[in-house]
Enzyme design. Structure first.
Site, PDB file in Angstrom:
ATOM      1  NE  ARG A  87      -3.629  -0.195   2.337  1.00 20.81           N
ATOM      2  CZ  ARG A  87      -4.844   0.101   1.513  1.00 20.81           C
ATOM      3  NH1 ARG A  87      -5.024   1.197   0.824  1.00 20.81           N
ATOM      4  NH2 ARG A  87      -5.677  -0.920   1.126  1.00 20.81           N
ATOM      5  NE  ARG A 147      -7.578   0.191  -5.006  1.00 15.40           N
ATOM      6  CZ  ARG A 147      -7.301  -1.102  -4.848  1.00 15.40           C
ATOM      7  NH1 ARG A 147      -7.135  -1.545  -3.650  1.00 15.40           N
ATOM      8  NH2 ARG A 147      -7.693  -1.897  -5.562  1.00 15.40           N
ATOM      9  CG  LEU A 186      -6.085   8.898  -1.215  1.00 13.78           C
ATOM     10  CD1 LEU A 186      -6.661  10.392  -1.437  1.00 13.78           C
ATOM     11  CD2 LEU A 186      -5.315   8.626  -2.324  1.00 13.78           C
ATOM     12  CG  HIS A 190     -18.884   9.456   2.606  1.00 15.00           C
ATOM     13  ND1 HIS A 190     -18.454   8.187   2.458  1.00 15.00           N
ATOM     14  CD2 HIS A 190     -20.141   9.029   3.638  1.00 15.00           C
ATOM     15  CE1 HIS A 190     -18.906   7.190   3.312  1.00 15.00           C
ATOM     16  NE2 HIS A 190     -20.006   7.857   3.757  1.00 15.00           N
ATOM     17  CG  ASP A 227      -8.500  12.497   8.768  1.00 15.51           C
ATOM     18  OD1 ASP A 227      -8.922  11.612   8.058  1.00 15.51           O
ATOM     19  OD2 ASP A 227      -8.944  12.880   9.634  1.00 15.51           O
ATOM     20  N   GLY A 238      -7.781   8.909   8.312  1.00 14.72           N
ATOM     21  CA  GLY A 238      -8.695   7.859   8.828  1.00 14.72           C
ATOM     22  C   GLY A 238      -9.715   7.622   7.275  1.00 14.72           C
ATOM     23  CG  ASP A 259     -15.284   8.029   4.221  1.00 11.17           C
ATOM     24  OD1 ASP A 259     -14.813   8.531   3.422  1.00 11.17           O
ATOM     25  OD2 ASP A 259     -16.064   6.793   4.256  1.00 11.17           O
TER      26      ASP A 259
END
Ligand code: GRF
Length: 217
Positions: free
Chosen positions: A66, A92, A94, A108, A140, A142, A144
């Site tokens: 990743r 995916r 980030l 979202h 960030d 996390g 969402d």
């Protein structure tokens, strides 16, 4: 001068297409300088090419892990010198290689913090909520979890299934994304903890929850 925007997609790219349409007006303040995908066959790539926008594909499967995929993606994005990166149906997560390097926003299809993750519409329907919607937020590290920029509500109708509800959400999220990207590009933004303020200046820092608690005493 227009802000340079790189859009990341994994599928249809209807949000990306809405940004392309809006950016045709020079007064919009932003232009899409590249569209990137994480997989072959993302329909939005053809749409971007047809509009003469450079495209790239950084396939997850072509990288050993990743972190290296994220680093390769960040390099491809950087080639286009973006002022803003928009994740619009990019499926995916980030990593710091990208979100630490550019401002990144995501759209979202739920009212965060409710129903994060890849199955937001299905999860909202399964929960039985009567109102859901869409959120544009800064990304960030996390899933969402970043600061919310704007949200719009959509009612769940009797008889809705994932497809009908998602289509109604997508119809309103396109408008919100176009509005937010234009405002970020034209006016800038201030980030104070989790609080996002659009526009170059304001009356001072946004209140923290402690300030609000003290005011309410
Ligand atoms: C949108 O509903 C977006 O909120 C979600 O994925 C969908 C992408 O749709 N993250 P499209 O590819 O822009 O048509």
């Amino acid at each position: 001068m227009s802000a340079r925007v790189v859009v990341l997609i994994s599928g249809t790219g209807s949000n990306m297409a809405a940004l392309l349409d809006a950016a045709a007006d020079p007064a919009y303040g932003a232009r899409v300088v590249a569209v990137g995908a994480d997989r072959d066959g993302a329909g939005g790539i053809d749409r971007a090419r047809a509009a003469g926008v450079p495209t790239f594909t950084t396939r997850f499967a072509d990288h050993p892990d990743r972190a290296r995929w994220n680093a390769a993606l960040a390099e491809r994005i950087a080639e286009h010198r973006p002022d803003l990166v928009v994740s619009a149906g990019f499926m995916r997560i980030l990593g710091p290689e990208t979100v630490g390097r550019f401002p990144v926003i995501n759209i979202h299809p739920a009212l965060l913090p409710a129903f994060p993750g890849a199955h937001a519409v299905r999860d909202a329907l399964a929960y039985g909520v009567k109102v859901t919607g869409a959120t544009v937020h800064f990304v960030d590290e996390g899933v969402d979890t970043g600061p919310v920029i704007d949200q719009v509500t959509v009612r769940v109708e009797p008889g809705d299934d994932v497809h009908t509800l998602h289509e109604r959400i997508k119809a309103v999220e396109r408008g919100m994304l176009v509005d937010v990207v234009g405002r970020l590009a034209r006016d800038g933004w201030t980030l104070d903890g989790r609080h996002v303020r659009l526009g170059p200046t304001g009356p001072g820092p946004l209140p923290t929850s402690r300030d609000v608690a003290e005011e309410n005493r």
